[in-house]
Design a protein around this motif. Sequence first.
Motif, short mmCIF file in Angstrom:
data_model
loop_
_atom_site.label_atom_id
_atom_site.label_comp_id
_atom_site.label_asym_id
_atom_site.label_seq_id
_atom_site.Cartn_x
_atom_site.Cartn_y
_atom_site.Cartn_z
N GLU A 161 0.85 -1.07 -0.26
CA GLU A 161 0.16 0.12 -0.11
C GLU A 161 0.92 1.35 -0.09
OE1 GLU A 161 -3.53 0.29 -0.19
OE2 GLU A 161 -3.05 -1.69 -0.77
N GLY A 162 2.26 1.25 0.11
CA GLY A 162 3.24 2.28 0.32
C GLY A 162 2.96 2.86 1.42
N TRP A 163 2.66 2.16 2.42
CA TRP A 163 2.70 2.44 4.01
C TRP A 163 4.20 2.27 4.60
CZ3 TRP A 163 -2.87 0.54 5.53
CH2 TRP A 163 -3.85 1.16 4.86
N TYR A 164 5.16 2.76 3.98
CA TYR A 164 6.50 2.10 4.31
C TYR A 164 6.89 2.38 5.79
CZ TYR A 164 6.81 2.13 -0.52
OH TYR A 164 6.58 1.76 -2.04
N GLU A 165 6.39 3.44 6.50
CA GLU A 165 6.92 3.51 7.67
C GLU A 165 6.26 2.51 8.60
OE1 GLU A 165 6.24 7.54 9.29
OE2 GLU A 165 7.59 8.11 8.00
N GLU A 166 4.92 2.25 8.33
CA GLU A 166 4.17 0.98 9.04
C GLU A 166 4.86 -0.42 8.87
OE1 GLU A 166 3.04 3.45 7.59
OE2 GLU A 166 1.19 4.59 8.52
N ALA A 167 5.15 -0.50 7.41
CA ALA A 167 5.61 -1.92 7.19
C ALA A 167 7.08 -1.91 7.57
CB ALA A 167 5.90 -1.74 5.57
N LEU A 168 7.71 -1.09 7.58
CA LEU A 168 9.07 -1.15 8.37
C LEU A 168 9.02 -1.63 9.88
CD1 LEU A 168 12.22 -0.47 7.69
CD2 LEU A 168 11.88 1.59 9.20
N LEU A 169 8.23 -1.06 10.63
CA LEU A 169 7.98 -1.35 12.03
C LEU A 169 7.37 -2.81 12.30
CD1 LEU A 169 6.21 1.66 13.64
CD2 LEU A 169 8.43 1.13 13.96
N GLN A 170 6.51 -3.29 11.23
CA GLN A 170 6.12 -4.62 11.17
C GLN A 170 7.15 -5.68 10.87
OE1 GLN A 170 2.91 -5.46 12.25
NE2 GLN A 170 3.83 -7.44 12.26
N PHE A 171 8.01 -5.13 9.91
CA PHE A 171 8.97 -6.15 9.61
C PHE A 171 10.26 -6.33 10.35
CE2 PHE A 171 7.80 -5.11 4.66
CZ PHE A 171 7.03 -6.28 4.78
N GLN A 172 10.52 -5.45 11.21
CA GLN A 172 11.36 -5.20 12.30
C GLN A 172 10.88 -6.08 13.42
OE1 GLN A 172 11.50 -1.00 12.93
NE2 GLN A 172 13.84 -0.87 11.85
N GLN A 173 9.84 -6.42 13.59
CA GLN A 173 9.06 -7.31 14.58
C GLN A 173 9.33 -8.82 14.34
OE1 GLN A 173 5.79 -5.96 16.37
NE2 GLN A 173 5.59 -3.96 15.41
N ASN A 174 9.85 -9.08 13.07
CA ASN A 174 9.55 -10.56 12.54
C ASN A 174 11.17 -10.86 12.58
OD1 ASN A 174 7.02 -10.15 12.51
ND2 ASN A 174 7.11 -9.54 10.44
N THR A 175 11.57 -12.28 12.43
CA THR A 175 12.58 -12.67 12.14
C THR A 175 12.85 -13.66 11.03
OG1 THR A 175 12.15 -14.73 13.60
CG2 THR A 175 13.12 -12.77 14.70
N ASP A 176 11.82 -13.83 10.24
CA ASP A 176 11.79 -14.43 9.04
C ASP A 176 12.58 -13.96 7.88
OD1 ASP A 176 9.23 -13.50 7.05
OD2 ASP A 176 9.28 -12.75 9.10
N PHE A 177 12.92 -14.78 6.91
CA PHE A 177 13.67 -14.22 5.76
C PHE A 177 12.95 -13.30 4.80
CE2 PHE A 177 16.23 -18.13 7.27
CZ PHE A 177 17.49 -17.80 7.25
#
Length: 346
Positions: free
Chosen positions: A76-92
């Motif tokens: 959706e281009g919500w990059y700040e929200e995406a970054l926060l979500q990805f940072q909480q994950n450990t998957d590849f």
Amino acid sequence: MKLSSEPLPQKCSKESILQTVSKIQNGELEGLKWLSNSENYTHDFLLAKAEEQLEKRIQTGDPLACFLKGQLYFEEGWYEEALLQFQQNTDFQSMYQLGVMYYDGLGTPADPKKGVEYMEKIINSDSPKARHLKFAAAFNLGRAYYEGCGTVISEKEAERLWYFAADHGNPKASIKAQAALGMLYSARHPKELKKAFFWHSEACGNGSLESQGILGLMYLYGHGIRQNLKAALECLNQASDRGNVYAKGHLVEYYYKRKFYTKAAEFAKRTVENDDVEKIAKETDCLPFYIARGLAMASFYLARCLQLGLGTQQDLAAAKRYYSKACRLDPAMAADLELTANHGRI
């Protein structure tokens, strides 16, 4: 030449995140009835429902849902929200997206070195879960070496990584790496045009729109292959129909130089109607550099037709506007074309 990153590879399909969410198993079937007739709902409603379903899955400890929520925001281009979500994950897959985002500065200040580190972790991992990401990560890492961004500049290392990512033309490997090798061998001094033709052929056969247009030009001018006008026009027309603006610009030039002025003017007008380079790049996955060049070529020859009244009614004011557009899009190319025109060869 500034390359764009390889999109996140999907294990099985290229479906959207909303389509993926619709396939998540959920015991509360009543809550998923909206998916069976989703075309009746607005995009915002679908996003809200997808977030709701993903959050439920996250609460139950589903690790895939954590990634999917970040990917939903990313698409959706919500990059700040995406970054926060990805940072909480450990998957590849989250690691891969973080590498792209740090390298390109999406949702965060650019940190190419950090982006390179993420791609190296994927390439060096022995985990089966990283396997489907390795070709794409190798392309992105090769891009970093080619641009000297986040690491030392090394064309040799970029070539090595792209060879690995291209995997002998495997259609399941990085098609961008195959196209990049074609561009690399075309840009070298001396040029290695036979190699360039081979890799553009592989990339084109695997669906690369960029390489299809370039192949048309190689056939047209006999670069790396025997000149073949029929094959050239076939490639250029097919690429043009698929949205390749670089191919469109060269078709305009082809029509003009063969004195098909009416066809050149009409085709050029259609080509330059949309000059939003970034939007076209996003829609076609072609490089902005080549898009701008194609638009500049079409603008220049349209201006020429309008100035001289060739294939269209003479309009000096409009000609001036299109000359200016050509110069804005690609000053060097516009100057070269103007010089050639003034010497009577166009």
